[in-house]
Design a protein around this motif. Structure first.
Motif, PDB file in Angstrom:
ATOM      1  N   ALA A   1      11.757  12.484   2.839  1.00 52.70           N
ATOM      2  CA  ALA A   1      10.190  13.377   3.020  1.00 52.70           C
ATOM      3  C   ALA A   1       9.427  12.203   2.043  1.00 52.70           C
ATOM      4  O   ALA A   1       8.104  12.001   2.387  1.00 52.70           O
ATOM      5  N   LEU A   2      10.005  11.583   1.465  1.00 50.70           N
ATOM      6  CA  LEU A   2       8.471  10.196   1.326  1.00 50.70           C
ATOM      7  C   LEU A   2       8.558   9.211   2.167  1.00 50.70           C
ATOM      8  O   LEU A   2       7.474   9.330   2.319  1.00 50.70           O
ATOM      9  N   ARG A   3       9.889   8.634   2.623  1.00 55.11           N
ATOM     10  CA  ARG A   3       9.062   8.106   4.108  1.00 55.11           C
ATOM     11  C   ARG A   3       8.145   9.041   4.869  1.00 55.11           C
ATOM     12  O   ARG A   3       7.442   8.379   5.746  1.00 55.11           O
ATOM     13  N   GLN A   4       8.705  10.264   5.294  1.00 56.06           N
ATOM     14  CA  GLN A   4       7.808  10.984   6.249  1.00 56.06           C
ATOM     15  C   GLN A   4       6.302  11.114   5.842  1.00 56.06           C
ATOM     16  O   GLN A   4       5.831  11.283   6.500  1.00 56.06           O
ATOM     17  N   SER A   5       6.146  10.922   4.525  1.00 54.69           N
ATOM     18  CA  SER A   5       4.559  11.148   3.445  1.00 54.69           C
ATOM     19  C   SER A   5       3.901   9.868   4.452  1.00 54.69           C
ATOM     20  O   SER A   5       3.419  10.104   4.201  1.00 54.69           O
TER      21      SER A   5
ATOM     22  N   LEU B   1      15.395   7.411  -8.712  1.00 55.27           N
ATOM     23  CA  LEU B   1      14.509   7.221  -7.941  1.00 55.27           C
ATOM     24  C   LEU B   1      14.285   5.571  -8.008  1.00 55.27           C
ATOM     25  O   LEU B   1      13.740   5.196  -9.042  1.00 55.27           O
ATOM     26  N   GLU B   2      14.624   4.914  -7.392  1.00 52.21           N
ATOM     27  CA  GLU B   2      14.143   3.585  -6.877  1.00 52.21           C
ATOM     28  C   GLU B   2      13.033   2.916  -5.679  1.00 52.21           C
ATOM     29  O   GLU B   2      13.633   3.846  -5.007  1.00 52.21           O
ATOM     30  N   LEU B   3      11.459   2.578  -5.839  1.00 50.59           N
ATOM     31  CA  LEU B   3      11.364   2.186  -5.008  1.00 50.59           C
ATOM     32  C   LEU B   3      11.296   0.566  -5.688  1.00 50.59           C
ATOM     33  O   LEU B   3       9.885   0.215  -6.356  1.00 50.59           O
ATOM     34  N   ALA B   4      11.149  -0.025  -4.012  1.00 46.37           N
ATOM     35  CA  ALA B   4      10.908  -1.728  -5.286  1.00 46.37           C
ATOM     36  C   ALA B   4      10.346  -2.268  -3.204  1.00 46.37           C
ATOM     37  O   ALA B   4      11.005  -2.401  -2.141  1.00 46.37           O
ATOM     38  N   LEU B   5       9.179  -3.823  -3.033  1.00 44.41           N
ATOM     39  CA  LEU B   5       8.860  -4.485  -2.443  1.00 44.41           C
ATOM     40  C   LEU B   5      10.244  -4.929  -2.465  1.00 44.41           C
ATOM     41  O   LEU B   5      10.746  -5.762  -3.024  1.00 44.41           O
ATOM     42  N   ASP B   6      10.364  -5.713  -0.975  1.00 46.66           N
ATOM     43  CA  ASP B   6      11.550  -6.762  -0.813  1.00 46.66           C
ATOM     44  C   ASP B   6      11.443  -8.141  -1.049  1.00 46.66           C
ATOM     45  O   ASP B   6       9.250  -8.339  -0.801  1.00 46.66           O
ATOM     46  N   GLY B   7      11.990  -8.836  -0.870  1.00 45.65           N
ATOM     47  CA  GLY B   7      11.669 -10.616  -0.987  1.00 45.65           C
ATOM     48  C   GLY B   7      10.772 -10.147  -0.284  1.00 45.65           C
ATOM     49  O   GLY B   7       9.546 -11.264   0.226  1.00 45.65           O
ATOM     50  N   SER B   8      10.546 -10.953   1.403  1.00 47.41           N
ATOM     51  CA  SER B   8       9.824 -11.041   2.183  1.00 47.41           C
ATOM     52  C   SER B   8       8.695  -9.654   2.045  1.00 47.41           C
ATOM     53  O   SER B   8       7.230 -10.317   3.677  1.00 47.41           O
TER      54      SER B   8
ATOM     55  N   ALA C   1       0.113  -1.106   0.280  1.00 52.82           N
ATOM     56  CA  ALA C   1       0.415  -0.163  -0.474  1.00 52.82           C
ATOM     57  C   ALA C   1       1.105   1.769  -0.244  1.00 52.82           C
ATOM     58  O   ALA C   1       0.211   2.366  -0.704  1.00 52.82           O
ATOM     59  N   ALA C   2       1.944   1.211   0.498  1.00 51.63           N
ATOM     60  CA  ALA C   2       2.905   2.598   1.149  1.00 51.63           C
ATOM     61  C   ALA C   2       3.188   2.457  -0.739  1.00 51.63           C
ATOM     62  O   ALA C   2       3.646   3.595  -1.363  1.00 51.63           O
ATOM     63  N   LEU C   3       3.916   1.345  -1.556  1.00 48.09           N
ATOM     64  CA  LEU C   3       4.468   1.683  -3.030  1.00 48.09           C
ATOM     65  C   LEU C   3       3.342   2.008  -3.342  1.00 48.09           C
ATOM     66  O   LEU C   3       3.297   3.214  -4.327  1.00 48.09           O
ATOM     67  N   GLN C   4       2.311   1.872  -3.638  1.00 46.45           N
ATOM     68  CA  GLN C   4       1.184   2.595  -4.006  1.00 46.45           C
ATOM     69  C   GLN C   4       0.791   3.975  -3.910  1.00 46.45           C
ATOM     70  O   GLN C   4       0.619   5.029  -4.832  1.00 46.45           O
ATOM     71  N   GLN C   5       0.651   4.422  -3.063  1.00 43.56           N
ATOM     72  CA  GLN C   5       0.790   6.022  -2.162  1.00 43.56           C
ATOM     73  C   GLN C   5       1.711   6.410  -2.792  1.00 43.56           C
ATOM     74  O   GLN C   5       1.753   7.567  -3.449  1.00 43.56           O
ATOM     75  N   LEU C   6       2.701   5.964  -2.810  1.00 39.95           N
ATOM     76  CA  LEU C   6       4.260   6.564  -3.630  1.00 39.95           C
ATOM     77  C   LEU C   6       4.380   6.712  -4.875  1.00 39.95           C
ATOM     78  O   LEU C   6       4.667   8.362  -5.306  1.00 39.95           O
ATOM     79  N   ALA C   7       3.947   6.053  -5.473  1.00 44.96           N
ATOM     80  CA  ALA C   7       3.278   5.961  -6.704  1.00 44.96           C
ATOM     81  C   ALA C   7       3.105   7.175  -7.199  1.00 44.96           C
ATOM     82  O   ALA C   7       3.014   7.801  -7.758  1.00 44.96           O
ATOM     83  N   LEU C   8       1.200   6.866  -6.353  1.00 41.10           N
ATOM     84  CA  LEU C   8       0.543   8.476  -6.693  1.00 41.10           C
ATOM     85  C   LEU C   8       1.358   9.996  -6.789  1.00 41.10           C
ATOM     86  O   LEU C   8       0.788  11.012  -7.539  1.00 41.10           O
TER      87      LEU C   8
END
Length: 160
Positions: free
Chosen positions: A152-156, A119-126, A75-82
């Motif tokens: 800033a992305l993490r705080q968002s 900028l790269e964002l990725a889910l880890d394997g676990s 969900a966090a990755l989806q939010q950051l993509a938006l």
């Protein structure tokens, strides 16, 4: 009959005006370019995941990498993509959906000089954390821009 006299200040002002005009015409912001100048550099050949991980930073002077343990990294990755899609100067280059969004590569262009960061964002394997990496394509120092971007992305995302 009047003879022309050499005026160095006038010549300097004329050359300066011509240089400024050339810079404005060549570097004028258009649809594909949001900065006055454009120093993009080549995209790194080794973007993406290697053995399920984003690569480490070769130098912290122009790169930042963080792992964010989150309750719901998908969900966090989806939010950051938006958020990134709505951010001026940021362009989503790659999205990997399999079946949900699992990797995102975006470029961020600075306003004045047009320096490009990857900028790269990725889910880890676990699926317990989100990996984040931001690196400048050109230069030896980013003056902390990439680390501040990740912070800033993490705080968002709110509290972990």
């Amino acid at each position: 009959m009047k003879t022309a006299t050499f005026r160095p200040l006038r010549l300097l002002a004329l050359l300066g005006a011509q240089l400024l005009t050339c810079l404005l015409l060549l570097g004028h912001p258009g649809a594909a370019q949001a900065s006055l100048l454009h120093f993009s550099g080549a995209p790194p050949a080794d973007l993406g995941l290697q053995d399920g991980r984003l690569r480490a930073c070769a130098s912290p002077a122009h790169c930042a990498r963080q792992d964010w343990p989150l309750a719901n990294p998908e969900a966090a990755l989806q939010q950051l993509a938006l958020e990134l899609e709505a951010t001026p100067g940021v362009r989503i280059e790659t999205r990997v959906d399999s079946p949900q969004l699992s990797y995102l590569h975006a470029t961020a262009e600075s306003r004045l000089f047009g320096f490009v960061d990857d900028l790269e964002l990725a889910l880890d394997g676990s699926s317990s954390s989100l990996q984040a990496r931001s690196e400048s394509r050109l230069g030896d120092s980013d003056l902390g821009v990439n680390a501040r971007r990740l912070d800033a992305l993490r705080q968002s995302l709110g509290p972990a």
